[in-house]
Structure formats: C-alpha cells, structure tokens
Design a protein around this motif. Sequence first.
Motif, mmCIF file in Angstrom:
data_model
loop_
_atom_site.group_PDB
_atom_site.id
_atom_site.type_symbol
_atom_site.label_atom_id
_atom_site.label_comp_id
_atom_site.label_asym_id
_atom_site.label_seq_id
_atom_site.Cartn_x
_atom_site.Cartn_y
_atom_site.Cartn_z
ATOM 1 N N GLY A 155 0.812 -1.206 0.000
ATOM 2 C CA GLY A 155 0.000 0.000 0.000
ATOM 3 C C GLY A 155 0.844 1.254 0.000
ATOM 4 O O GLY A 155 0.537 2.232 -0.703
ATOM 5 N N GLN A 156 1.926 1.264 0.770
ATOM 6 C CA GLN A 156 2.827 2.412 0.776
ATOM 7 C C GLN A 156 3.449 2.619 -0.601
ATOM 8 O O GLN A 156 3.538 3.754 -1.099
ATOM 9 N N ASP A 157 3.880 1.524 -1.203
ATOM 10 C CA ASP A 157 4.509 1.636 -2.524
ATOM 11 C C ASP A 157 3.539 2.212 -3.543
ATOM 12 O O ASP A 157 3.933 2.990 -4.431
ATOM 13 N N GLU A 158 2.284 1.866 -3.436
ATOM 14 C CA GLU A 158 1.284 2.379 -4.376
ATOM 15 C C GLU A 158 1.010 3.859 -4.120
ATOM 16 O O GLU A 158 0.916 4.652 -5.051
ATOM 17 N N LEU A 159 0.894 4.224 -2.855
ATOM 18 C CA LEU A 159 0.564 5.610 -2.528
ATOM 19 C C LEU A 159 1.694 6.559 -2.908
ATOM 20 O O LEU A 159 1.449 7.654 -3.430
ATOM 21 N N TRP A 160 2.945 6.150 -2.661
ATOM 22 C CA TRP A 160 4.094 7.029 -2.916
ATOM 23 C C TRP A 160 4.872 6.604 -4.149
ATOM 24 O O TRP A 160 6.080 6.830 -4.240
ATOM 25 N N ASP A 161 4.187 6.009 -5.128
ATOM 26 C CA ASP A 161 4.911 5.501 -6.289
ATOM 27 C C ASP A 161 5.533 6.612 -7.127
ATOM 28 O O ASP A 161 6.475 6.362 -7.878
ATOM 29 N N ARG A 162 5.036 7.843 -7.005
ATOM 30 C CA ARG A 162 5.590 8.960 -7.779
ATOM 31 C C ARG A 162 6.408 9.909 -6.916
ATOM 32 O O ARG A 162 6.752 11.011 -7.359
ATOM 33 N N GLY A 163 6.704 9.499 -5.691
ATOM 34 C CA GLY A 163 7.512 10.340 -4.821
ATOM 35 C C GLY A 163 6.791 10.667 -3.526
ATOM 36 O O GLY A 163 5.604 10.380 -3.357
ATOM 37 N N PRO A 164 7.506 11.283 -2.580
ATOM 38 C CA PRO A 164 6.965 11.491 -1.232
ATOM 39 C C PRO A 164 6.093 12.732 -1.072
ATOM 40 O O PRO A 164 5.479 12.896 -0.014
ATOM 41 N N ASP A 165 6.037 13.604 -2.080
ATOM 42 C CA ASP A 165 5.303 14.868 -1.935
ATOM 43 C C ASP A 165 3.828 14.701 -2.280
ATOM 44 O O ASP A 165 3.267 15.416 -3.114
ATOM 45 N N VAL A 166 3.205 13.743 -1.619
ATOM 46 C CA VAL A 166 1.798 13.416 -1.856
ATOM 47 C C VAL A 166 0.968 14.077 -0.758
ATOM 48 O O VAL A 166 1.188 13.830 0.427
ATOM 49 N N ARG A 167 0.028 14.912 -1.153
ATOM 50 C CA ARG A 167 -0.842 15.554 -0.159
ATOM 51 C C ARG A 167 -1.990 14.597 0.176
ATOM 52 O O ARG A 167 -2.732 14.158 -0.706
ATOM 53 N N ILE A 168 -2.102 14.300 1.462
ATOM 54 C CA ILE A 168 -3.093 13.329 1.939
ATOM 55 C C ILE A 168 -4.050 14.030 2.886
ATOM 56 O O ILE A 168 -3.636 14.581 3.911
ATOM 57 N N ALA A 169 -5.340 14.008 2.555
ATOM 58 C CA ALA A 169 -6.383 14.485 3.461
ATOM 59 C C ALA A 169 -6.913 13.294 4.247
ATOM 60 O O ALA A 169 -6.588 12.138 3.948
ATOM 61 N N ALA A 170 -7.746 13.549 5.243
ATOM 62 C CA ALA A 170 -8.243 12.434 6.044
ATOM 63 C C ALA A 170 -9.513 12.811 6.785
ATOM 64 O O ALA A 170 -9.730 13.971 7.144
ATOM 65 N N ALA A 171 -10.340 11.800 7.009
ATOM 66 C CA ALA A 171 -11.492 11.880 7.915
ATOM 67 C C ALA A 171 -11.541 10.521 8.616
ATOM 68 O O ALA A 171 -12.209 9.601 8.165
ATOM 69 N N VAL A 172 -10.783 10.412 9.698
ATOM 70 C CA VAL A 172 -10.600 9.105 10.340
ATOM 71 C C VAL A 172 -11.193 9.016 11.746
ATOM 72 O O VAL A 172 -11.323 7.916 12.287
#
Length: 378
Positions: free
Chosen positions: A107-124
């Motif tokens: 899951g991590q590899d899929e989320l950050w497959d294009r690099g670490p500068d991924v903006r992630i929102a959340a409602a947890v």
Amino acid sequence: MVITERTDGSTAAADASLEPTGLTALAGRDARRTEERRRLTPEVAAAVSAAGFPRHFVPRRQGGAAGEFTELATGTAVVAEACASAAWCAALYAAHGRLAAYLPQEGQDELWDRGPDVRIAAAVVPPQGTATARAGDWLLDGAWRPASGVDHADWVLLASWTPGGTGREHRIFAVPRSELSVVDTWYPSGLRGTGSNTVTADAVRVPGHRSFTLDDLLRPQPGAARCHTVPYPMVAALIFAAPLLGLARRALRDWTDERVGAASRHPATHTVLTEASVRIRSAALLLDGAAARADHGEITPLTVAENRRDAVTAAALCREAVDTLFRTAGLRAQSPDHALERAWRDATAAAGHGALDPDATARAYAEAVLAPETGGPS
C-alpha cells in the motif's frame, strides 16, 4: 533552516527538512483570498508541498524525511503567523503522511509511487460511512466529514467500523482522491480557508493492502524511525495545537502595533499585554517540551498522557490570550476585515477540535497518574 527557540530565550538553528519561508510569504499574501474561497489557493497548496510538509513524516525508504515533531511544530507555528488555515492544512498533510506509513508495504509503494510529496487528506475520527468486505478487498459507501485540505489532496484516508476478531474494528482506508466526490459543505466561522469539506464514496473498491486499523497506530513499527514508533495519542494534540501558537503570536503583535506611539492608552493596556504575552510564552514552552518528549523521551502511558495534557493546555492558553486581545481591541476590531477578529474566529475554531478536548485529556491524564504502577505525576 528553521530557527527554534530554546527555553532560556536564545535561538538555535537546526538541520531542517521543512523550509516554510516561501510558504509563509505566499500564505500571507493570499490569506484573504483563502478565506473568501474557503480553501487554499493552488499557489499556497503547491507551496505547502515545496516547503516539505507532506513528506515530513514519510518513511525514508519512500524518499521522505521521517522528520521530528519539534521541527513540524515550529514550522507550523511560523506559517500560522501568516495564515492559520494554511498552517492547519500543512500540519495535517504532514500528520496524514505519518498515518499512511502504517499501511502494508504494498500500500505504501502504491501511494508514494511517484515520490513522497503526496498531499493526503483524512477523515478518520470518528469512523463514518460503511465498509463491506468483498473477496479480500473492501467496498466503501457513504459520507465522511470534515476532510481538511481535500480539494488539493492526492489521496484521502477514510475510516469506518468493520467486523474484527474480537468485535468491531476502527479501520482506515487509503483512497485516491480521484475515486471520491467532494461536497462543498464547509461554511464555518473560523479556519474558513481549510476547505474541510465532505467526501463521499459510492461502492469504491479498496484493496486489502490499502488498509490498516487504528490499533496499529498504537504499536511501534520494528526498526522504524522514531516518528513511526510514537503512539498517536502522544502527538495528536501537539499537531493541532501548533497552529494556535502561531496565530496567537501574530494576534499579540497586531494588538501591540496598534498601541505603539498611541496618544492615550486604555488603563488596562499594561495588564492585557503582560498576561497575553505570558500565556503565549507558557504555551510555547509547553509545546517545546511535548515535542521534545515525542522526539526523544521515554514512551510510557504516563508520558503519553503528559504530552496530551501539555499540548491541550497550551492550546487553551493561546485561545485565552487571543480572546483577551480581541475583547480589548475596541470597536474597530469587530470588523470582519480586522486581523484580530479573524484571529479570534480561527483560534476559537481550532481550540474546539476534538483532539484538544480538555475533559477527555484530564480523564486520560488522571487514569495514567492513578494507575498502580505509575508512581505519581511529573
């Protein structure tokens, strides 16, 4: 480079992964537009990424910084002096990257497959919507709110109750923003620019490797960086309190600037100035200590409760300071265009977040102190 303030009043430069200077300039420039739009401007959202917030807690194996809480709290407060909404979103993009680091490796590899500068929102918190197990995957349906910064997010973390081995589980799912719909529901009094809108899902499929439970956040990851070994109750309040420190500092500066060189002063000026400044200074010391404990201190039930206690108290001190400054600023501060009116709205909204609930914090602290094995408060 971030300049941090020591407890003796001196400053020290620390090696930093966050560079908030450019973000602060843009956030201040666009502050009014951000509030009117009820979301960050595209330029500010891009600057949040350029400043390093989304990658701050991303694991190093994914190209992230796996950074420290002290640097995040310091950088967030700096940005909040220019725009509380920008600081709020920046801090949460960082925090959500830390949460996503608990995904299974695939899951991590899929989320950050294009690099670490991924903006992630959340409602947890709390769990919302519904999640139905389907052949090893999950189907999500329903609505989740609020999700700060979701308009500029690449991914969203959503949580629902699901069946578990010993009862129901608080399960978190990582979903591409493109597979969700955003409903414009954010019309608050304060923190208007955070764009904390509602997210909806209609039978959205989530593979099993893009899911983990809230309980996973309580367990340190073997061999992980320090930031991934800290249980979330130890740092959640700290992250939400940091914007309050910055906006309180700015409110004090604005209030003081209006009185410098004034022909006449209100009789209570000296009292208001002194009390507000000492509240803000005390809050800074509490947050410095909580961040240092999270970065380097022993992790026990008591230190977790102490961190939560100190961060929530710091937030309350900042809110009280801003409230006093606003109430004593005179009639002109009642204008919606006045900096102190906006600071008061933002501080009131920020301090009302569930992570900063003083009653829940007091219960948790008392339970930790009074546990037979603890041996008393510190």
